[in-house]
Design a protein around this motif. Structure first.
Motif, PDB file in Angstrom:
ATOM      1  N   ALA A  18      -1.896  11.262 -27.258  1.00 13.07           N
ATOM      2  CA  ALA A  18      -1.498  10.503 -28.449  1.00 13.07           C
ATOM      3  C   ALA A  18      -0.453   9.453 -28.074  1.00 13.07           C
ATOM      4  N   ARG A  21       4.646   6.438 -30.097  1.00 12.02           N
ATOM      5  CA  ARG A  21       5.163   6.139 -31.436  1.00 12.02           C
ATOM      6  C   ARG A  21       4.118   6.375 -32.534  1.00 12.02           C
ATOM      7  N   GLY A  22       3.007   6.977 -32.204  1.00 13.72           N
ATOM      8  CA  GLY A  22       2.005   7.295 -33.212  1.00 13.72           C
ATOM      9  C   GLY A  22       0.882   6.277 -33.270  1.00 13.72           C
ATOM     10  N   LEU A  23      -0.291   6.762 -33.673  1.00 18.76           N
ATOM     11  CA  LEU A  23      -1.480   5.918 -33.714  1.00 18.76           C
ATOM     12  C   LEU A  23      -1.402   4.887 -34.831  1.00 18.76           C
ATOM     13  N   ARG A  24      -0.815   5.259 -35.972  1.00 15.46           N
ATOM     14  CA  ARG A  24      -0.781   4.328 -37.101  1.00 15.46           C
ATOM     15  C   ARG A  24      -0.017   3.060 -36.755  1.00 15.46           C
ATOM     16  N   ARG A  25       1.101   3.216 -36.047  1.00 17.41           N
ATOM     17  CA  ARG A  25       1.876   2.023 -35.654  1.00 17.41           C
ATOM     18  C   ARG A  25       1.055   1.162 -34.699  1.00 17.41           C
ATOM     19  N   ARG A 150      -5.130   4.798 -25.258  1.00 16.54           N
ATOM     20  CA  ARG A 150      -4.298   5.444 -26.276  1.00 16.54           C
ATOM     21  C   ARG A 150      -5.018   5.843 -27.561  1.00 16.54           C
ATOM     22  N   ASN A 207       5.585  -0.556 -29.317  1.00 14.30           N
ATOM     23  CA  ASN A 207       4.537   0.381 -28.909  1.00 14.30           C
ATOM     24  C   ASN A 207       4.693   0.723 -27.427  1.00 14.30           C
TER      25      ASN A 207
END
Length: 420
Positions: A18, A21-25, A150, A207
């Motif tokens: 993953a 900082r997260g997939l949504r960002r 990613r 990111n």
């Protein structure tokens, strides 16, 4: 799966660790990142560069001069994407494998754009444009590897759709903004240079990637690297067919759109193209946004990629038929809408399809660089071939070539087996 294990063992159809900082960002930031690169590709080769060449050398030889400059620059880009990808794959730093080259490439590209603004000879323009192509490909190659690096397979259609929005809105927005600098070329080059640096730098900052300092250093094999420029249809048939389909479609597309400014003035008789181009850009953006927003997530939901790529190629072929049969501004506008729908669908899904046929995580950026030859090679050969067609048959001769290539590109995706 850890980053080290993933890079050592995974292929393109496996899920990576993953994002930090997260997939949504990451999904949100890929749009402005691609905008930063593709605003340049939309403004310079289609608007600013042809106008610069016309002003510097006159109307008589503008087609031949543009073909020379564009062909040299695109050839450099074709070679540099796999080279940049190979260097990125092998980079070991606390910022990861991609971030250093995204930033360095954007800075070098911005400086090259400024140099292009002040070039006044054909040799100087060709050198500056070649440096622009080389530099931004050093940023674009590593940036394209972010998806297999990613993004999980089940979200790649969505990621590709968002990436495609940034790409196509960048290309078309670049043509719109570029037309606003039609009579202020130097300022235009500087503005696009600044925008690209800001967008790509912010992407890297917000990111971050996993450090690559602990990854094993792969020995460099010059022979193996040179062999990657040949896409072996026996060893990697899916990779070959995906490459071929993209190559055919892009060649047909750029054979026509690469000469949009001259088609408007010399084939359709438009007196003030700088006033028409923004409207055409908005029409195309509307088609692209509609197709991209629907196609990418829908392909994730259905778990299918090939039908979308097939349909998009056929739609592009249909679009090119219109101005050939009816050489009017109205037919060009309708072609622009249909081509926007087709290309939006293509960009939303083909990028995800490509990521799923990559052989190894050790070489994602290099392999994507090879895949992207299918996009850059048409830019290399299309100006020269299209220029010869125009000089022999006129601008009308471009359209049947584009139609045939688009249809062949549609059928090339069906033999792919790694994805449906």
């Amino acid at each position: 799966m850890t980053e080290s294990t993933f890079v050592s063992t995974a292929a393109g159809n496996e899920d990576p660790p993953a994002p930090i900082r997260g997939l949504r960002r990451l999904l949100g930031w890929i749009i402005p990142a691609n905008l930063g690169v593709f605003l340049v590709w939309g403004a310079v080769p289609g608007i600013l560069l042809p106008q610069q060449i016309t002003l510097a050398f006159g109307e008589a030889d503008k087609v031949a001069n543009l073909a020379i400059v564009a062909t040299i620059g695109a050839f450099a880009a074709m070679i540099m994407q796999p080279v940049a990808g190979q260097i990125s794959d092998r980079t070991r730093s606390r910022f990861g494998r991609r971030a250093p080259w995204i930033v360095i490439g954007s800075l070098a590209g911005a400086l090259s754009l400024v140099g292009l603004a002040f070039a006044h000879t054909l040799v100087g323009i060709a050198i500056a444009w070649t440096l622009v192509q080389i530099s931004y490909n050093f940023a674009q190659g590593p940036l394209s590897a972010v998806m297999p690096d990613r993004v999980p397979v089940a979200r790649r259609g969505t990621f590709a759709a968002l990436s495609g929005i940034g790409l196509m809105v960048g290309v078309l927005g670049g043509s719109i903004l570029g037309s606003m600098f039609f009579n202020s070329l130097t300022l235009g080059y500087i503005v696009f240079a600044v925008l690209s640096v800001v967008a790509l730098s912010l992407f890297v900052v917000f990111n971050p990637d996993y450090p690559s300092t602990d990854l094993p250093r792969e020995p460099f094999d010059a022979g193996a690297f040179l062999r990657t420029f040949w896409v072996n249809p026996i060893t990697h048939p899916d990779f070959f067919w995906a490459f071929t389909g993209r190559l055919l479609l892009y060649t047909g597309y750029f054979a026509v759109t690469g000469y949009q400014l001259f088609i408007l003035t010399d084939y359709l008789g438009v007196d003030n193209p700088e006033q028409v181009i923004p409207m055409l850009g908005l029409i195309s953006i509307a088609g692209i946004l509609i197709a991209t927003i629907i196609s990418g997530p829908l392909s994730d939901r259905l778990g299918r990629r090939k039908p979308f790529v097939f349909a998009s190629s056929l739609m592009l072929g249909l679009a090119m038929l219109l101005p050939w049969l009816a050489p009017t501004l109205e037919s060009w506008m309708l072609m622009t809408l249909l081509a926007g729908l087709g290309f939006g669908m293509f960009q939303a899904v083909d990028t995800a399809l490509m990521s799923e046929v990559l052989p190894s995580a050790k070489s994602f950026a290099k392999d994507l660089g090879v895949v992207n030859i299918a996009a850059t090679l048409p830019q290399t050969i299309a100006p020269a071939v299209a220029g010869a067609i125009v000089l022999t048959f006129g601008f009308a001769g471009l359209f049947p070539v584009a139609i045939v290539l688009s249809v062949l590109g549609a059928f090339a995706v069906w033999p792919i087996k790694a994805t449906r």
